[in-house]
Design a protein around this motif. Structure first.
Motif, short mmCIF file in Angstrom:
data_model
loop_
_atom_site.label_atom_id
_atom_site.label_comp_id
_atom_site.label_asym_id
_atom_site.label_seq_id
_atom_site.Cartn_x
_atom_site.Cartn_y
_atom_site.Cartn_z
N THR A 52 -15.32 34.30 -59.35
CA THR A 52 -16.57 33.79 -59.90
C THR A 52 -16.56 32.27 -59.95
N PRO A 53 -17.69 31.63 -59.64
CA PRO A 53 -17.76 30.17 -59.76
C PRO A 53 -17.97 29.76 -61.20
N VAL A 54 -17.38 28.64 -61.59
CA VAL A 54 -17.56 28.05 -62.91
C VAL A 54 -18.33 26.75 -62.71
N TRP A 55 -19.55 26.70 -63.21
CA TRP A 55 -20.41 25.55 -62.96
C TRP A 55 -20.04 24.38 -63.89
N PRO A 56 -20.36 23.16 -63.50
CA PRO A 56 -20.01 21.99 -64.32
C PRO A 56 -20.63 22.06 -65.72
N PRO A 57 -19.94 21.58 -66.73
CA PRO A 57 -20.50 21.57 -68.09
C PRO A 57 -21.81 20.77 -68.13
N GLY A 58 -22.77 21.30 -68.86
CA GLY A 58 -24.06 20.63 -68.97
C GLY A 58 -25.07 21.04 -67.92
N CYS A 59 -24.61 21.74 -66.89
CA CYS A 59 -25.51 22.19 -65.82
C CYS A 59 -25.95 23.63 -66.09
N THR A 60 -27.12 23.98 -65.61
CA THR A 60 -27.64 25.34 -65.77
C THR A 60 -27.92 25.95 -64.41
N VAL A 61 -27.79 27.27 -64.35
CA VAL A 61 -28.01 28.01 -63.10
C VAL A 61 -29.25 28.88 -63.26
N ARG A 62 -30.10 28.87 -62.27
CA ARG A 62 -31.27 29.72 -62.26
C ARG A 62 -31.17 30.68 -61.08
N GLY A 63 -31.44 31.93 -61.37
CA GLY A 63 -31.32 32.93 -60.31
C GLY A 63 -29.89 33.33 -60.10
N PHE A 64 -29.37 33.02 -58.94
CA PHE A 64 -28.03 33.41 -58.49
C PHE A 64 -27.89 34.93 -58.48
N SER A 80 -30.10 28.42 -57.88
CA SER A 80 -30.20 26.96 -57.90
C SER A 80 -29.44 26.42 -59.09
N LEU A 81 -28.87 25.24 -58.90
CA LEU A 81 -28.08 24.58 -59.93
C LEU A 81 -28.80 23.31 -60.36
N HIS A 82 -28.96 23.14 -61.68
CA HIS A 82 -29.69 21.99 -62.22
C HIS A 82 -28.77 21.22 -63.16
N CYS A 83 -28.56 19.94 -62.85
CA CYS A 83 -27.68 19.09 -63.66
C CYS A 83 -28.45 17.86 -64.12
N PRO A 84 -28.29 17.48 -65.37
CA PRO A 84 -28.97 16.28 -65.88
C PRO A 84 -28.38 15.03 -65.26
N PRO A 85 -29.04 13.87 -65.39
CA PRO A 85 -28.50 12.62 -64.85
C PRO A 85 -27.08 12.38 -65.35
N PRO A 86 -26.19 11.88 -64.50
CA PRO A 86 -26.46 11.30 -63.18
C PRO A 86 -26.50 12.28 -62.03
N GLY A 87 -26.64 13.57 -62.26
CA GLY A 87 -26.73 14.55 -61.18
C GLY A 87 -25.41 15.25 -60.91
N LEU A 88 -25.24 15.73 -59.66
CA LEU A 88 -24.08 16.54 -59.31
C LEU A 88 -22.86 15.71 -58.90
N VAL A 89 -23.10 14.56 -58.31
CA VAL A 89 -21.98 13.75 -57.80
C VAL A 89 -21.03 13.38 -58.93
N GLY A 90 -19.74 13.61 -58.69
CA GLY A 90 -18.72 13.30 -59.68
C GLY A 90 -18.41 14.43 -60.63
N ARG A 91 -19.19 15.50 -60.60
CA ARG A 91 -18.91 16.64 -61.47
C ARG A 91 -17.91 17.58 -60.80
N THR A 92 -17.26 18.40 -61.62
CA THR A 92 -16.20 19.28 -61.13
C THR A 92 -16.68 20.72 -61.06
N LEU A 93 -16.47 21.33 -59.91
CA LEU A 93 -16.75 22.76 -59.69
C LEU A 93 -15.43 23.51 -59.63
N GLN A 94 -15.40 24.70 -60.20
CA GLN A 94 -14.18 25.50 -60.21
C GLN A 94 -14.51 26.94 -59.85
#
Length: 329
Positions: A52-64, A80-94
């Motif tokens: 299972t994927p673990v999404w970055p903290p603070g981000c929300t998933v819709r659908g999937f 779809s994955l929605h992350c608040p500013p500054p967005g996805l870059v620099g966040r960690t996916l596991q």
């Protein structure tokens, strides 16, 4: 000896069941700042539901949710994955569960207006940081490494190459056989990667298992009094024919990883070259070891050394044939 072969066969069969032909694909395609479409693509025939994927903290998933596909061998989920500013870059996916499922995940990040970046997640490295656009390693080096790793991590491909070395003893014939195998899988890999032919992954994996079974039978007959059959007399014909299907297997993985449209030919060339380097890494040491053995410079375990790889190869081939045939019907 038979008990040892059976025990090792059961052990490797369990490992083989956990190391399928293709990894899981997790693709994130940026559609707006902080928003990305998710695609999770895996094989329908393997038990990878614990991964299972673990999404970055603070981000929300819709659908999937799981969606239907025309290919019954594929399990597909989209969202779809929605992350608040500054967005996805620099966040960690596991990805969790890789240690239990014993499978790899290809993480593909496609930034809006940028260059796609591909990373391999495994047990040793189950997480990755989403990079900024324009920071991936050079395309040629990246796809060269992917080609080498896929050949060496694909147990069915590895066993087929090693089986050819066990079957053919004359250096000239072995060179022709390995060259024919290279020619076969290079043709279909290129045609499939360029969209000239379509890949049925279920049928491809089944035929690859059949090719391994046929090769194991030929190796088993090699030291008997039975008259040699066509594939033993002309092993390069077998290598060429089955190489076409192994190329489709390589193309299936390459299709999941994706090819950069702005560097299509260099990436394809590098991936194919990586496969050849992986083959050489297998063939040369084994051929040298067998040459020393034939010159009686190593302990004479002739009977056991011949029986063990043939029984393991044949047992795994039968297991894979049965497992992969279930997806075809």
């Amino acid at each position: 000896m038979r008990a040892l072969v059976l025990a090792l066969g059961l052990l490797v069969t369990g490992m083989a069941a956990a190391h399928p032909l293709a990894p899981i694909l997790l693709e994130l395609r940026e559609t707006a700042p902080g928003v990305a479409d998710i695609e999770w693509r895996s094989s329908a025939q393997r038990g990878d539901r614990t991964v299972t994927p673990v999404w970055p903290p603070g981000c929300t998933v819709r659908g999937f949710d799981q969606v239907s596909t025309a290919d019954p061998t594929v399990r597909l989920r989209r969202g779809s994955l929605h992350c608040p500013p500054p967005g996805l870059v620099g966040r960690t996916l596991q990805v969790d569960g890789l240690d239990r499922a014993r499978i790899n995940v290809v993480l593909r990040w496609v930034p809006a207006g940028g260059v796609a970046v591909t990373q391999l997640l495994d047990v040793a490295r189950p997480q990755a940081t989403v990079p900024a656009a324009g920071t991936p390693m050079p395309v040629f080096a990246r796809y060269l490494g992917l080609g080498v790793s896929h050949l060496l991590l694909g147990l069915d491909h590895v066993l087929f190459v090693l089986g050819l070395v066990l079957l053919v003893r004359q250096p000239g014939v072995l060179l022709a056989t390995i060259t024919a195998f290279t020619l076969g899988h290079s043709i279909t890999l290129c045609l499939a990667a360029l969209g000239r032919i379509q890949v049925n992954s279920g049928l491809t994996e089944f035929v690859i298992a059949v090719s391994l079974l046929v090769l194991a039978l030929e190796v088993a007959r090699r030291d008997t009094a039975a008259p040699p059959r066509l594939f033993s007399r002309r092993p390069y014909l077998m290598a060429l024919g089955f190489g076409l299907f192994h190329g489709l297997g390589f193309a299936s993985v390459l299709g999941d990883i994706g090819l950069p449209q702005d560097a299509l030919l260099p990436a394809l060339l590098a991936f194919n070259l990586g496969i050849e380097l992986g083959q050489l890494a297998l063939v040369l040491p084994l051929w040298a070891l067998m040459a020393l053995w034939r010159q009686r410079r190593l302990p004479p375990f002739a009977g056991a050394a011949r029986a063990l790889p043939v029984h393991l190869m044949g047992g795994l081939a039968v297991y894979w044939c049965l497992e992969r045939a279930t997806v075809l019907w």
